[in-house]
Write an enzyme that holds these catalytic residues in place. Structure first.
Site, mmCIF file in Angstrom:
data_model
loop_
_atom_site.group_PDB
_atom_site.id
_atom_site.type_symbol
_atom_site.label_atom_id
_atom_site.label_comp_id
_atom_site.label_asym_id
_atom_site.label_seq_id
_atom_site.Cartn_x
_atom_site.Cartn_y
_atom_site.Cartn_z
ATOM 1 N N HIS A 134 -1.557 -1.464 -2.842
ATOM 2 C CA HIS A 134 -2.324 -2.486 -3.390
ATOM 3 C C HIS A 134 -3.615 -2.643 -2.581
ATOM 4 O O HIS A 134 -3.385 -3.284 -1.670
ATOM 5 C CB HIS A 134 -1.612 -3.639 -3.943
ATOM 6 C CG HIS A 134 -2.462 -4.574 -4.696
ATOM 7 N ND1 HIS A 134 -2.714 -4.270 -6.081
ATOM 8 C CD2 HIS A 134 -3.176 -5.623 -4.454
ATOM 9 C CE1 HIS A 134 -3.362 -5.340 -6.676
ATOM 10 N NE2 HIS A 134 -3.822 -6.139 -5.346
ATOM 11 N N HIS A 184 -8.094 -3.640 -2.608
ATOM 12 C CA HIS A 184 -9.514 -3.733 -3.222
ATOM 13 C C HIS A 184 -10.241 -3.228 -2.126
ATOM 14 O O HIS A 184 -10.704 -4.237 -1.419
ATOM 15 C CB HIS A 184 -9.595 -5.050 -3.995
ATOM 16 C CG HIS A 184 -8.570 -5.553 -4.818
ATOM 17 N ND1 HIS A 184 -8.258 -5.117 -6.075
ATOM 18 C CD2 HIS A 184 -7.698 -6.356 -4.752
ATOM 19 C CE1 HIS A 184 -7.346 -5.635 -6.572
ATOM 20 N NE2 HIS A 184 -6.924 -6.580 -5.679
ATOM 21 N N GLN A 208 -13.532 -5.414 -0.853
ATOM 22 C CA GLN A 208 -13.509 -6.688 -0.354
ATOM 23 C C GLN A 208 -13.609 -6.635 1.123
ATOM 24 O O GLN A 208 -13.514 -7.736 1.669
ATOM 25 C CB GLN A 208 -12.119 -7.155 -1.100
ATOM 26 C CG GLN A 208 -12.309 -7.690 -2.470
ATOM 27 C CD GLN A 208 -11.072 -8.280 -3.134
ATOM 28 O OE1 GLN A 208 -10.098 -8.748 -2.272
ATOM 29 N NE2 GLN A 208 -10.948 -8.444 -4.344
ATOM 30 N N ARG A 247 -4.675 -12.778 -17.105
ATOM 31 C CA ARG A 247 -5.917 -13.671 -17.381
ATOM 32 C C ARG A 247 -6.952 -12.879 -18.196
ATOM 33 O O ARG A 247 -7.792 -13.304 -18.654
ATOM 34 C CB ARG A 247 -6.181 -14.226 -16.211
ATOM 35 C CG ARG A 247 -5.424 -15.545 -15.582
ATOM 36 C CD ARG A 247 -5.997 -16.048 -14.348
ATOM 37 N NE ARG A 247 -5.430 -15.251 -12.956
ATOM 38 C CZ ARG A 247 -6.325 -14.509 -11.999
ATOM 39 N NH1 ARG A 247 -7.412 -14.392 -12.164
ATOM 40 N NH2 ARG A 247 -5.662 -13.851 -11.297
ATOM 41 N N HIS A 290 -1.532 -7.565 -11.662
ATOM 42 C CA HIS A 290 -1.209 -8.870 -10.661
ATOM 43 C C HIS A 290 -0.308 -9.849 -11.664
ATOM 44 O O HIS A 290 -0.573 -10.045 -12.736
ATOM 45 C CB HIS A 290 -2.371 -9.657 -10.402
ATOM 46 C CG HIS A 290 -3.487 -8.628 -9.614
ATOM 47 N ND1 HIS A 290 -4.848 -8.533 -10.142
ATOM 48 C CD2 HIS A 290 -3.307 -8.402 -8.318
ATOM 49 C CE1 HIS A 290 -5.387 -7.922 -8.990
ATOM 50 N NE2 HIS A 290 -4.550 -7.869 -8.107
ATOM 51 N N GLU A 318 0.371 -14.757 -9.097
ATOM 52 C CA GLU A 318 0.032 -15.104 -7.676
ATOM 53 C C GLU A 318 -0.590 -16.404 -7.282
ATOM 54 O O GLU A 318 -0.372 -16.984 -6.236
ATOM 55 C CB GLU A 318 -1.606 -14.127 -7.379
ATOM 56 C CG GLU A 318 -2.055 -14.306 -5.796
ATOM 57 C CD GLU A 318 -3.233 -13.454 -5.491
ATOM 58 O OE1 GLU A 318 -3.652 -12.916 -6.460
ATOM 59 O OE2 GLU A 318 -3.777 -13.327 -4.230
ATOM 60 N N HIS A 353 2.288 -9.147 -6.242
ATOM 61 C CA HIS A 353 2.569 -10.424 -5.716
ATOM 62 C C HIS A 353 3.863 -11.073 -6.308
ATOM 63 O O HIS A 353 4.609 -11.450 -5.290
ATOM 64 C CB HIS A 353 1.229 -11.341 -6.082
ATOM 65 C CG HIS A 353 -0.021 -10.977 -5.555
ATOM 66 N ND1 HIS A 353 -0.258 -10.761 -4.485
ATOM 67 C CD2 HIS A 353 -1.324 -10.547 -6.143
ATOM 68 C CE1 HIS A 353 -1.330 -10.389 -4.166
ATOM 69 N NE2 HIS A 353 -1.984 -10.064 -5.442
ATOM 70 N N ASP A 398 -4.460 -5.128 0.081
ATOM 71 C CA ASP A 398 -5.178 -6.018 -0.826
ATOM 72 C C ASP A 398 -6.509 -6.426 -0.497
ATOM 73 O O ASP A 398 -7.308 -5.416 -0.705
ATOM 74 C CB ASP A 398 -4.179 -7.274 -1.104
ATOM 75 C CG ASP A 398 -4.424 -8.321 -2.418
ATOM 76 O OD1 ASP A 398 -5.478 -7.571 -3.163
ATOM 77 O OD2 ASP A 398 -4.039 -9.217 -2.655
HETATM 78 ZN ZN LIG Z 1 -5.230 -7.711 -5.765
#
Ligand SMILES: [Zn+2]
Length: 432
Positions: free
Chosen positions: A58, A60, A63, A207, A231, A234, A268, A319
């Site tokens: 996992h 991203h 980031q 979400r 996800h 979390e 998570h 992550d």
């Molecule tokens: Zn993530």
């Protein structure tokens, strides 16, 4: 890549470290044979131990651009949600070349940390203004530049909270329709290089998508034999929102929604009730935890007692890539449970080995979460390896019977000397 025979002083067989193990790697970059082979080694790794390369299930990658940022709190404490505002500022500032640069940097750093496969949970699809999907190609370009194996987890992202419109930054993540989403998947499937690249699907979270959409996507992934990542829980706020909207916590919503959770990885599960988690695992689900990021964001510590007995169902992710070290992720997975439950040996295999279960999460467990044949040194799997320097002072006084424990609990990235992805070797860079 031509056929090679690899032999290190010690090789991890999945159970123990053994000397005299030779590995034949064929020209396609797969392991052809393992054992006491007759052929002389073409690559003799003196003073080294050979292990399967790590899988970050996992990530991203972009980031990485937040490293060192968002760690000052002039207004008092921050939270996941204040961090997310900083991440959205980064999103709004990135053009394509900067995005590629950051992702490449993250992937190179992963290789230097022994990571040979990344599951890139990719929701940042578009350049400004249009739904052009340009960043999908960009993330693949970055993976190619770093020579890392990538499972591109193409992510569905439709709402900015349950039933809410997308915010400004979130528009760069937008998937307008299921139809458009699968059309883009078909496009990507036609362009990827299957020796290094594969596809999976993701839904950002409860979400970011309605439950009808999530159910439809899961059905389609089962039909297409793709993994599905999402996800889950979390943050407590997410659980509160789904309880208001659906009368249940997120994992309970998914348990009710999925007839089988085979192929599904929940990322998570920080606030997931153990009973909900047990039901999910019993239905075939998998769990990916990201201890360094969860700590950095102040998410909390999941209760993983439900995962005992479900060997191979745990994986680890880097992550947010604030720090890239699977060695630290493994330790903190176990240490989090030790601190939470006040026990030692919380995440163990059937024989009570913590390091073995943790290492499995960092390798084979990740490979299974991504639907890939890597993560173990076995015939038929991709030739993805890392090497560890046995002459490093950190391993002085350590017997080979305890070497894996010493690697997992006593070492950092500095002991990793090289990685191999599909038969292609690269030494770890010690300076830039
Ligand atoms: Zn993530």
């Amino acid at each position: 890549v031509s056929r090679q025979i690899v032999e290190a002083d010690l090789t991890w067989t999945g159970d123990t470290f053994e000397p005299g193990v030779r590995i034949a790697v064929d020209g396609d970059g797969r392991i052809a044979d393992v054992g006491a082979l007759q052929d002389a080694p073409t690559r003799r790794l003196e003073g080294q131990a050979l292990l399967p390369g790590f899988v970050s299930a996992h990530s991203h990658a972009f980031q990485r651009g937040l490293r060192g940022r968002g760690e000052r709190f002039p207004d008092g404490t921050g939270s996941f949600w204040t961090w997310r505002e900083a991440m959205y500022d980064l999103v709004l500032s990135l053009d394509q070349s900067r995005f590629v640069e950051l992702c490449t940097r993250a992937f190179q750093e992963m290789r230097d940390a022994g990571v040979t496969t990344v599951g890139e949970f990719h929701y940042f699809h578009h350049t400004t203004g249009t739904d052009d999907w340009a960043f999908d190609e960009a993330v693949l370009e970055a993976a190619r530049a770093a020579g890392i194996r990538i499972a591109l987890l193409e992510t569905f992202y439709q709402t900015g909270g349950i039933g809410r419109p997308l915010g400004q930054a979130q528009r760069r993540f937008r998937t307008r329709s299921l139809d458009g989403f699968w059309k883009q998947m078909d496009h990507l499937a036609a362009t990827i290089d299957r020796r290094r690249e594969s596809l999976g699907a993701a839904v950002h979270s409860l979400r970011a998508a309605g439950i009808e959409e999530i159910a439809t996507i899961q059905e389609e992934t089962r039909h297409r034999k793709l993994v599905l990542h999402i996800h889950v829980e979390e943050q407590r706020k997410e659980a509160d929102e789904t309880r208001t909207a659906y009368g249940k916590r997120p994992m309970a919503v998914l348990n009710a929604l999925f007839p089988s959770a085979d192929g599904v990885t929940a990322v998570h599960c920080t606030h997931t009730e153990p009973d909900d988690l047990r039901r999910f695992l019993a239905a075939g689900g998998r769990v990916c935890v990201c201890p360094l990021t969860e700590a950095n964001l102040g998410d909390g510590i999941p209760d993983l007692t439900a995962t005992l007995g479900y060997e191979g169902r745990l994986s680890l992710g880097t992550d947010s890539n604030a720090r890239i070290s699977l060695l630290e992720e493994m330790r903190w997975l176990e240490y989090g449970q030790r601190l939470r439950h006040e026990v030692r040996g919380a995440v163990v295999d059937a024989e009570g080995h913590a390091a073995r279960r943790l290492f499995d999460a960092a390798t084979a467990g990740g490979a299974q979460a991504l639907g890939l044949a890597c993560g173990a040194i076995e015939p038929g799997r991709w030739a993805d390896f890392l090497t560890v320097d046995l002459t490093h002072p950190l391993f002085a006084e350590v017997e080979s019977d305890h070497l894996l424990d010493a690697i997992v609990f006593g070492a950092g990235n500095e002991v990793i000397t090289a990685t191999c992805v599909g038969g292609e070797w690269r030494n770890v860079r010690r300076e830039t």
